[in-house]
Design a protein around this motif. Structure first.
Motif, PDB file in Angstrom:
ATOM      1  N   VAL A   8     -17.620  20.842 -24.380  1.00 44.93           N
ATOM      2  CA  VAL A   8     -17.987  19.789 -23.422  1.00 44.93           C
ATOM      3  C   VAL A   8     -18.239  20.411 -22.056  1.00 44.93           C
ATOM      4  O   VAL A   8     -17.599  21.387 -21.678  1.00 44.93           O
ATOM      5  CB  VAL A   8     -16.919  18.669 -23.312  1.00 44.93           C
ATOM      6  CG1 VAL A   8     -16.830  17.868 -24.591  1.00 44.93           C
ATOM      7  CG2 VAL A   8     -15.566  19.207 -22.942  1.00 44.93           C
ATOM      8  N   ARG A   9     -19.188  19.845 -21.335  1.00 43.57           N
ATOM      9  CA  ARG A   9     -19.523  20.351 -19.993  1.00 43.57           C
ATOM     10  C   ARG A   9     -18.522  19.805 -18.980  1.00 43.57           C
ATOM     11  O   ARG A   9     -18.208  18.611 -18.971  1.00 43.57           O
ATOM     12  CB  ARG A   9     -20.935  19.937 -19.617  1.00 43.57           C
ATOM     13  CG  ARG A   9     -21.399  20.519 -18.297  1.00 43.57           C
ATOM     14  CD  ARG A   9     -22.910  20.351 -18.158  1.00 43.57           C
ATOM     15  NE  ARG A   9     -23.388  20.834 -16.904  1.00 43.57           N
ATOM     16  CZ  ARG A   9     -23.571  22.127 -16.589  1.00 43.57           C
ATOM     17  NH1 ARG A   9     -23.273  23.051 -17.479  1.00 43.57           N
ATOM     18  NH2 ARG A   9     -24.029  22.477 -15.418  1.00 43.57           N
ATOM     19  N   VAL A  10     -18.039  20.708 -18.115  1.00 47.00           N
ATOM     20  CA  VAL A  10     -17.077  20.350 -17.077  1.00 47.00           C
ATOM     21  C   VAL A  10     -17.591  20.877 -15.742  1.00 47.00           C
ATOM     22  O   VAL A  10     -17.978  22.041 -15.634  1.00 47.00           O
ATOM     23  CB  VAL A  10     -15.686  20.966 -17.371  1.00 47.00           C
ATOM     24  CG1 VAL A  10     -14.717  20.678 -16.238  1.00 47.00           C
ATOM     25  CG2 VAL A  10     -15.135  20.456 -18.698  1.00 47.00           C
ATOM     26  N   THR A  11     -17.583  20.022 -14.734  1.00 41.92           N
ATOM     27  CA  THR A  11     -17.925  20.416 -13.364  1.00 41.92           C
ATOM     28  C   THR A  11     -16.658  20.291 -12.534  1.00 41.92           C
ATOM     29  O   THR A  11     -15.985  19.255 -12.574  1.00 41.92           O
ATOM     30  CB  THR A  11     -19.038  19.527 -12.789  1.00 41.92           C
ATOM     31  OG1 THR A  11     -20.189  19.633 -13.635  1.00 41.92           O
ATOM     32  CG2 THR A  11     -19.406  19.963 -11.376  1.00 41.92           C
ATOM     33  N   ARG A  34     -19.098  24.670 -16.240  1.00 42.25           N
ATOM     34  CA  ARG A  34     -18.923  25.527 -17.411  1.00 42.25           C
ATOM     35  C   ARG A  34     -18.731  24.664 -18.657  1.00 42.25           C
ATOM     36  O   ARG A  34     -18.510  23.459 -18.550  1.00 42.25           O
ATOM     37  CB  ARG A  34     -17.738  26.462 -17.228  1.00 42.25           C
ATOM     38  CG  ARG A  34     -16.386  25.778 -17.206  1.00 42.25           C
ATOM     39  CD  ARG A  34     -15.258  26.780 -16.950  1.00 42.25           C
ATOM     40  NE  ARG A  34     -13.958  26.248 -17.170  1.00 42.25           N
ATOM     41  CZ  ARG A  34     -13.246  25.512 -16.329  1.00 42.25           C
ATOM     42  NH1 ARG A  34     -13.773  25.184 -15.166  1.00 42.25           N
ATOM     43  NH2 ARG A  34     -12.038  25.081 -16.621  1.00 42.25           N
ATOM     44  N   GLN A  35     -18.801  25.283 -19.803  1.00 40.90           N
ATOM     45  CA  GLN A  35     -18.500  24.625 -21.069  1.00 40.90           C
ATOM     46  C   GLN A  35     -17.031  24.874 -21.406  1.00 40.90           C
ATOM     47  O   GLN A  35     -16.550  26.001 -21.284  1.00 40.90           O
ATOM     48  CB  GLN A  35     -19.377  25.185 -22.193  1.00 40.90           C
ATOM     49  CG  GLN A  35     -20.838  24.812 -22.100  1.00 40.90           C
ATOM     50  CD  GLN A  35     -21.090  23.357 -22.450  1.00 40.90           C
ATOM     51  OE1 GLN A  35     -20.506  22.807 -23.370  1.00 40.90           O
ATOM     52  NE2 GLN A  35     -21.981  22.723 -21.684  1.00 40.90           N
ATOM     53  N   ALA A  61      -8.464  19.102  -5.952  1.00 40.05           N
ATOM     54  CA  ALA A  61      -9.043  19.871  -7.057  1.00 40.05           C
ATOM     55  C   ALA A  61      -9.508  18.827  -8.060  1.00 40.05           C
ATOM     56  O   ALA A  61      -8.711  18.015  -8.533  1.00 40.05           O
ATOM     57  CB  ALA A  61      -8.016  20.807  -7.684  1.00 40.05           C
ATOM     58  N   GLY A  62     -10.796  18.805  -8.330  1.00 42.94           N
ATOM     59  CA  GLY A  62     -11.336  17.788  -9.218  1.00 42.94           C
ATOM     60  C   GLY A  62     -12.100  18.399 -10.375  1.00 42.94           C
ATOM     61  O   GLY A  62     -12.605  19.518 -10.280  1.00 42.94           O
ATOM     62  N   ALA A  63     -12.159  17.649 -11.451  1.00 38.94           N
ATOM     63  CA  ALA A  63     -12.952  18.055 -12.616  1.00 38.94           C
ATOM     64  C   ALA A  63     -13.593  16.806 -13.201  1.00 38.94           C
ATOM     65  O   ALA A  63     -12.936  15.767 -13.316  1.00 38.94           O
ATOM     66  CB  ALA A  63     -12.080  18.739 -13.658  1.00 38.94           C
ATOM     67  N   ILE A  64     -14.863  16.922 -13.524  1.00 37.58           N
ATOM     68  CA  ILE A  64     -15.588  15.823 -14.149  1.00 37.58           C
ATOM     69  C   ILE A  64     -16.037  16.321 -15.523  1.00 37.58           C
ATOM     70  O   ILE A  64     -16.779  17.296 -15.634  1.00 37.58           O
ATOM     71  CB  ILE A  64     -16.783  15.383 -13.294  1.00 37.58           C
ATOM     72  CG1 ILE A  64     -16.292  14.956 -11.907  1.00 37.58           C
ATOM     73  CG2 ILE A  64     -17.548  14.249 -13.989  1.00 37.58           C
ATOM     74  CD1 ILE A  64     -17.390  14.687 -10.902  1.00 37.58           C
TER      75      ILE A  64
END
Length: 191
Positions: A121-124, A116-117, A152-155
């Protein structure tokens, strides 16, 4: 005269603390599903974020921008959230890192992945659970197995490169901290 001076001082305090951006920074800010963000912030690669109020900064660790200690659920050990930035074009792609994170589990659950945005910024994000392989050392040797763990991860695709947020710990502690993690990722914004 003293009463008038006191009244003026009280009025000034009220005016200053009511102004946008003033005074409110000392109190936790609610954000998403009841999670409160504190006044501590972090930054890397052209982005910044707010840290959950209940989390505390841990001592510096190699290869990390920041490490946060996460409050334990009753009867469990707490978790930790590491934030990593390796430099522009470094650290692998989004897909490679998600595969690496899932590969740190023995018989992992099916990963829950979303993109999502967030504030431009784009976050996966990814969530996975199972038996976690603890790793350490220069060659990331396995140091043991931790059953019933969760990640739980976020890039974040920041202006200067990928920034990795990785929350790991006992499944109950990570589940308890999920709304706080989501609020922190929701606070990510460009500098």
């Amino acid at each position: 005269m003293e009463q008038r001076a006191l009244a003026v001082m009280v009025a000034l305090v009220i005016l200053v603390t009511a102004a946008p951006g003033c005074g409110s920074r000392s109190a936790p800010r609610p954000s998403g599903r009841g999670a409160a963000l504190g006044t501590e912030t972090g930054s890397a690669a052209g982005i910044h974020w707010s840290v959950p109020a209940r989390w505390s900064s841990a001592p510096e660790r190699p290869m990390r921008v920041a490490t946060y200690s996460v409050v334990a659920a009753s009867g469990t050990e707490g978790g930790e959230c590491g934030v990593f930035f390796f430099g522009s074009g470094q650290g692998g792609s989004v897909d490679e890192n998600i595969e690496r994170w899932v590969g740190q589990f023995v018989d992992p659950s099916r990963p829950e992945r979303a993109s999502r945005q967030v504030n431009g910024v784009r976050v996966t994000t990814v969530k996975v659970r199972g038996t976690y392989r603890l790793t350490a050392g220069p060659m990331m040797q396995t140091q043991g197995l931790k059953p019933n763990y969760r990640l739980a991860g976020a890039i974040v695709e920041a202006p200067q490169g990928l920034v990795f947020f990785k929350l790991t710990g006992d499944a109950r502690s990570v589940e308890k901290a999920q709304a706080e993690f989501d609020a922190m990722i929701g606070s990510v914004a460009r500098d």
